[in-house]
Design a protein around this motif. Structure first.
Motif, PDB file in Angstrom:
ATOM      1  N   SER A  16     -41.367 -64.685 -32.843  1.00  0.00           N
ATOM      2  CA  SER A  16     -41.036 -63.832 -34.301  1.00  0.00           C
ATOM      3  C   SER A  16     -41.738 -64.826 -35.392  1.00  0.00           C
ATOM      4  O   SER A  16     -41.529 -64.229 -36.282  1.00  0.00           O
ATOM      5  CB  SER A  16     -39.740 -63.782 -34.097  1.00  0.00           C
ATOM      6  N   GLY A  17     -42.082 -65.905 -35.343  1.00  0.00           N
ATOM      7  CA  GLY A  17     -42.555 -66.481 -36.504  1.00  0.00           C
ATOM      8  C   GLY A  17     -41.369 -67.225 -37.423  1.00  0.00           C
ATOM      9  O   GLY A  17     -41.452 -67.836 -38.349  1.00  0.00           O
ATOM     10  N   ALA A  18     -39.901 -67.111 -36.666  1.00  0.00           N
ATOM     11  CA  ALA A  18     -39.046 -67.751 -37.310  1.00  0.00           C
ATOM     12  C   ALA A  18     -39.092 -69.102 -37.656  1.00  0.00           C
ATOM     13  O   ALA A  18     -38.597 -69.996 -38.411  1.00  0.00           O
ATOM     14  CB  ALA A  18     -37.576 -67.512 -36.484  1.00  0.00           C
ATOM     15  N   ARG A  19     -39.504 -69.808 -36.374  1.00  0.00           N
ATOM     16  CA  ARG A  19     -40.179 -71.072 -36.387  1.00  0.00           C
ATOM     17  C   ARG A  19     -41.702 -71.416 -36.275  1.00  0.00           C
ATOM     18  O   ARG A  19     -42.232 -70.927 -35.521  1.00  0.00           O
ATOM     19  CB  ARG A  19     -39.318 -72.030 -35.341  1.00  0.00           C
ATOM     20  N   SER A  20     -41.970 -72.471 -36.825  1.00  0.00           N
ATOM     21  CA  SER A  20     -43.574 -72.593 -36.750  1.00  0.00           C
ATOM     22  C   SER A  20     -44.084 -73.816 -36.396  1.00  0.00           C
ATOM     23  O   SER A  20     -45.133 -74.010 -36.376  1.00  0.00           O
ATOM     24  CB  SER A  20     -44.278 -72.068 -38.130  1.00  0.00           C
ATOM     25  N   VAL A  21     -43.120 -74.606 -35.971  1.00  0.00           N
ATOM     26  CA  VAL A  21     -43.768 -75.791 -35.174  1.00  0.00           C
ATOM     27  C   VAL A  21     -42.859 -75.980 -33.917  1.00  0.00           C
ATOM     28  O   VAL A  21     -41.547 -76.244 -33.716  1.00  0.00           O
ATOM     29  CB  VAL A  21     -43.229 -77.168 -36.042  1.00  0.00           C
ATOM     30  N   ALA A  22     -43.794 -76.099 -32.626  1.00  0.00           N
ATOM     31  CA  ALA A  22     -43.171 -76.261 -31.377  1.00  0.00           C
ATOM     32  C   ALA A  22     -43.437 -77.719 -31.122  1.00  0.00           C
ATOM     33  O   ALA A  22     -44.515 -78.191 -31.157  1.00  0.00           O
ATOM     34  CB  ALA A  22     -43.534 -75.341 -30.527  1.00  0.00           C
ATOM     35  N   VAL A  23     -42.271 -78.467 -30.666  1.00  0.00           N
ATOM     36  CA  VAL A  23     -42.355 -79.879 -30.348  1.00  0.00           C
ATOM     37  C   VAL A  23     -41.620 -79.894 -28.836  1.00  0.00           C
ATOM     38  O   VAL A  23     -40.537 -79.203 -28.568  1.00  0.00           O
ATOM     39  CB  VAL A  23     -41.372 -80.723 -31.093  1.00  0.00           C
ATOM     40  N   GLY A  24     -42.566 -80.088 -28.052  1.00  0.00           N
ATOM     41  CA  GLY A  24     -42.039 -80.343 -26.381  1.00  0.00           C
ATOM     42  C   GLY A  24     -42.816 -80.989 -25.617  1.00  0.00           C
ATOM     43  O   GLY A  24     -44.053 -81.411 -25.910  1.00  0.00           O
ATOM     44  N   ALA A  25     -42.229 -81.190 -24.469  1.00  0.00           N
ATOM     45  CA  ALA A  25     -43.309 -81.643 -23.278  1.00  0.00           C
ATOM     46  C   ALA A  25     -44.695 -80.730 -22.715  1.00  0.00           C
ATOM     47  O   ALA A  25     -44.519 -79.615 -23.455  1.00  0.00           O
ATOM     48  CB  ALA A  25     -42.581 -82.237 -22.076  1.00  0.00           C
ATOM     49  N   ARG A  26     -44.862 -81.100 -21.541  1.00  0.00           N
ATOM     50  CA  ARG A  26     -46.102 -80.378 -21.050  1.00  0.00           C
ATOM     51  C   ARG A  26     -46.009 -78.945 -21.246  1.00  0.00           C
ATOM     52  O   ARG A  26     -47.126 -78.374 -21.837  1.00  0.00           O
ATOM     53  CB  ARG A  26     -46.231 -80.671 -19.405  1.00  0.00           C
TER      54      ARG A  26
END
Ligand code: ADP
Ligand code: ZN
Ligand code: ZN
Length: 828
Positions: free
Chosen positions: A361-371
């Motif tokens: 939805s664009g509420a958050r704009s940075v994704a941090v995660g594994a594979r």
């Protein structure tokens, strides 16, 4: 309409659908065999021409759950890694969206009298139950086949609702919000509207001051307005009540600290500038950021991300494993706060789905995660960072066997986004690409600050063992327990740190107490029933455990073959190192981190935060402790035995050893106190060990690239490892031979394989076949394994042969499987 189903079948399926036809990427429920399954619309198909076409049961997404760019990426992935498109799509979405057993229906309205008897039966069953009912259970209970047509019809008439939500972990939490719907400008109007209703006015102005909306619970709870006041505002048409979603974020409870205000060093600045400039290029080439341990790569990523967000873009950061790098994640969180969604392996399915929707939805704009965070649904994606890009965890071990680092390059390229691969010990593939000019190399050759890289010393285990033996022969000397585990030099170095209240990291990349149990009488080694692997002795549980299939049995007191009681427990593991360390340094506070101590949720975080708070003097563990940790009080790193893994029959064994030693050495001396590394090994002259000692990545890479010329291994060529497996040893062998014969015929036909895309045929477009042979681990999980290798320069030629093996080759009858592993990380 063409639908991809998550089944191990290399084709899509055609179904009929009403108007308007859902767009590609939309989830649909379709009848398959005698079942209903979730699939994705992937194309228009050839409706109308086929008779007897089955119809789609339901369209599950109002807007496609797979955005166009992810669909494109999944197609690429399915094609390259030779995986069914449906399997590729499933791996790209949160589990909640892909599992048909998670469908629930709830009765919500009266049942009209004119419904079909089948619909009535379904409605009656629902009326007799409380709350949402799983479709799968209803179906079984009713015993009338697929109930989806009825569900759809009743849903359309408002009788029931259907959702893909597990009720045990309600995915969507809501709260009631009071929101101003009629904004009043001037005082005169307020006086007129409120008159003597002072509390209403107070409430109104408080909501106004809170940005126009307040949670109802807060208003009537802490703020003590009566429900009547709110109703009063509502009836005046000033506010409205609505249910809004609340997202759960387990990281939210852990408040990140203030971001430190760091001034980038000149090297960092140069790297940042190059990346930021690339944001304006239409198709920027990927960057390889080769920065030594402690050179401040994280700050470079953060500065790049900051520019991306400033421009209204979004970004993706891949890390090997979040639980092992809580510090890196908290640095990102400190800078970007709730603009980040952290995709953690400890998230429940519901939490993962929350995070996914916030990104979508664009509420958050940075994704941090594994594979798997690679598939985060981000719009205007402008940068992808792959931290510790050499890490083996980026490769998925089951289908689709993708390499997230490589897919990051593909995704970035398709979008014109900047891609940054960072490491102190880049994979040889990336190094090769940089050398070939495909990647742009950026260097951070020095550590931040004056510390410099730690001094690394080698302790030759052959020498220290000899000295030990001599000393034991001296009269009146009691050998200490540390003998053979922690050498004299290492013990002295640890003691020094303990006296100065500094911290120590001890690495041994093997868990358990003893790697194997051998009979001294007949030489028998206790092995797993299911795997051709020796069993590891775990002292605490007094059991022998297989580290591959988890088979376990009570530790023996007699040899299983000859009955002798003379058993020797050999091959050091972390459990034993812990015991020896505790006995050698009775005052020290010790924490052990390996698979056995970190099985609980948040276990890693608990151990690491104890280290961070100075509650641990010695942290010991497997490769888990080698990644990304930044503890300034760690001034000594000891490698208990560097030889573990160096002789594995795998072409990457030296590379892994070098990476592990360099990375763990990089944990030492990251603060002002400086640091030292001691590596115990009986192979002090091995080039992987020597290069790690000298912090000589380039020297290592040069030598290793030469080693891989003969026989030729990646990065000089591309590989596909084809593995067959069966409980029947002969069948595994026969299948491997037949599959390889198929591949050989395909290659012999030549033109099709080599002339793909009309590319000119050259000598190195030939696909070489090597094998078949028993796999190095001959038996795993009760299945015998054979394999052969396909080797080629041309990815297209290799892909064509691989596809033919997957799609055209028919396997011999019986319980036998075939797995294709393209760009394998290991050949074991
Ligand atoms: P790497 O990931 O390259 O091993 P980190 O990003 O963890 O290194 O940085 C190492 C340490 O240096 C961290 O504690 C970080 O806060 C610090 N650091 C990074 N850049 C700077 C800078 N420009 N000035 C001061 N400290 C810095
Ligand atoms: Zn025996
Ligand atoms: Zn096993």
């Amino acid at each position: 309409m063409e639908v991809a189903l998550p089944l191990p079948i290399h084709r899509t399926f055609t179904y009929a659908v009403g108007d308007p036809s859902p767009v590609p990427g939309t989830r649909v429920l379709v009848p398959f065999r005698r079942d209903a399954r979730i699939g994705w619309v992937v194309g228009p198909g050839e409706e109308g021409e086929i008779k007897g076409l089955r119809s789609v049961l339901d369209v599950l997404d109002p807007t496609p759950s797979v955005p166009a760019d992810i669909l494109h990426l999944c197609r690429w992935m399915a094609d390259y890694y030779v995986a069914p498109l449906g399997i590729a799509l499933r791996s790209a979405l949160p589990a909640v969206l892909t599992d048909v057993s998670r469908d629930y229906v709830t009765l919500t309205g009266p049942v009209p009298p004119d419904v079909h008897p089948r619909e009535r039966r379904l409605a009656d069953a629902l009326a007799g139950a409380v709350g949402p009912q799983p479709v799968a259970t209803l179906r079984k209970a009713l015993g009338m086949g697929s109930i989806w047509p009825e569900i759809r019809s009743l849903r359309d008439r408002g009788v029931l609702t259907h959702e893909a939500v597990p009720p045990s972990a309600p995915t969507v939490k809501t709260r009631r919000i009071v929101r101003i719907t009629n904004a009043m400008q001037d005082l005169a109007e307020r006086d007129a509207v409120f008159g003597r209703a002072g509390r209403q006015r107070e409430a109104y102005e408080l909501i106004e001051a809170s940005g126009g909306a307040v949670e109802l619970g807060h208003l009537v709870g802490e703020l003590r307005f009566s429900r009547g006041v709110v109703s009063g505002l509502e009836s005046k048409g000033l506010v409205g009540l609505s249910d809004e979603e609340v997202m759960r974020d387990p990281f939210a409870a852990v408040a990140p600290g203030e971001p430190p205000q760091l001034t980038p060093t000149p090297e960092q600045r140069a790297a940042i500038a190059a990346m930021v400039a690339a944001l304006d290029e239409p198709h920027p080439a990927p960057f390889l950021l080769h920065g030594v341990t402690g050179s401040g790569k994280t700050l470079v990523y953060i500065e790049l991300l900051r520019r991306v967000l400033d421009r209204g873009g979004s970004a993706l950061v891949l890390v090997p494993e979040i639980s092992l790098t809580p510090q890196t994640v908290s640095r990102f969180r400190a800078h970007f706060g709730d603009r980040i969604a952290v995709l953690h392996s400890g998230l429940s399915d519901g939490e993962r789905y929350d995070a996914w929707r916030q990104l979508r939805s664009g509420a958050r704009s940075v994704a941090v995660g594994a594979r798997s965070a690679l598939f985060a649904p981000l719009e205007r994606l402008a940068a992808i960072v792959v931290d510790e890009e050499h890490d083996a965890s980026y490769k998925q071990s089951e289908a689709p066997r993708y390499q997230a680092r490589d897919l990051a390059v593909v995704r970035a390229h398709a979008l014109g986004a900047v891609c940054v691969l960072g490491s102190a010990t880049p994979s040889l593939e990336s190094w090769h690409n940089a050398g070939a000019g495909k990647f742009r190399l950026l260097r951070l050759p020095e550590r931040v600050g004056s510390a410099g890289l730690p001094v690394v010393r080698v302790v030759d285990l052959r020498v220290s063992r000899r000295q030990d033996a001599e000393r034991r022969a001296e009269p009146g000397r009691r050998p200490g327990r540390a003998r053979g585990v922690l050498g004299e030099e290492l013990v002295a170095a640890v003691e020094e740190r303990l006296a100065r209240r500094e911290q120590v990291i001890l690495l041994l990349n093997r868990r358990g107490y003893s790697a194997f149990v051998q009979c001294r009488e007949c030489g028998e080694v206790e092995r797993c029933e299911n795997c051709s692997i020796s069993l590891t002795y775990h002292r605490l549980s007094q059991r022998l455990v297989c580290h591959h299939c988890r088979f376990e049995e009570a530790a023996p007191t007699r040899c299983s073959r000859c009955g002798s009681r003379d058993l020797s427990f050999r091959g050091l593991g972390t459990e034993q190192v812990e015991r020896v360390t505790a006995e050698t340094f009775p005052q020290a506070r010790i924490a052990r981190m390996d698979v056995d101590t970190t099985s609980g949720k948040w276990a890693h975080e608990r151990i690491l935060s104890r280290v961070e708070r100075g509650e641990v003097d010695i942290l010991l563990g497997t490769q888990m402790i080698a990644k990304g940790l930044d503890f300034p009080l760690v001034t000594l790193v000891g490698v208990v035995n560097a030889d573990v893994g160096i002789h594995l029959p795998d072409f990457r064994a030296s590379e892994r050893t070098f990476q592990l030693l360099s990375q763990v050495a990089g944990r030492a001396g990251r603060g002002a106190l400086g640091g030292e590394v001691l590596i115990q090994t009986s192979l002090p002259d091995h080039y992987a060990v020597r290069a790690a000692v000298n912090h000589d990545y380039e020297g290592f890479a040069g030598r290793e690239l030469a080693e891989r010329e003969k026989p030729r291994y990646p990065p000089h060529v591309r590989l596909v490892n084809v593995v067959t497996s069966s409980p029947d040893q002969q069948l595994a062998a026969t299948a491997a031979e037949a599959a390889m014969a198929h591949a050989r015929r395909y290659v012999a036909r030549g033109a099709r394989a080599a002339g793909v895309d009309g590319a000119p045929r050259g000598p190195h477009e030939v696909v070489e076949l090597v094998g078949p042979a028993p796999a190095p681990i001959e038996r795993l999980h009760g299945r015998w394994r054979w394999h052969f290798l396909m080797r080629a320069h041309s990815p297209a030629a290799l892909g064509a042969v691989a596809r033919s093996v997957a799609v055209d080759f028919s396997m011999p009858a019986g319980d036998v499987r075939l797995a294709l592993d393209r760009d394998p990380v290991a050949l074991l």
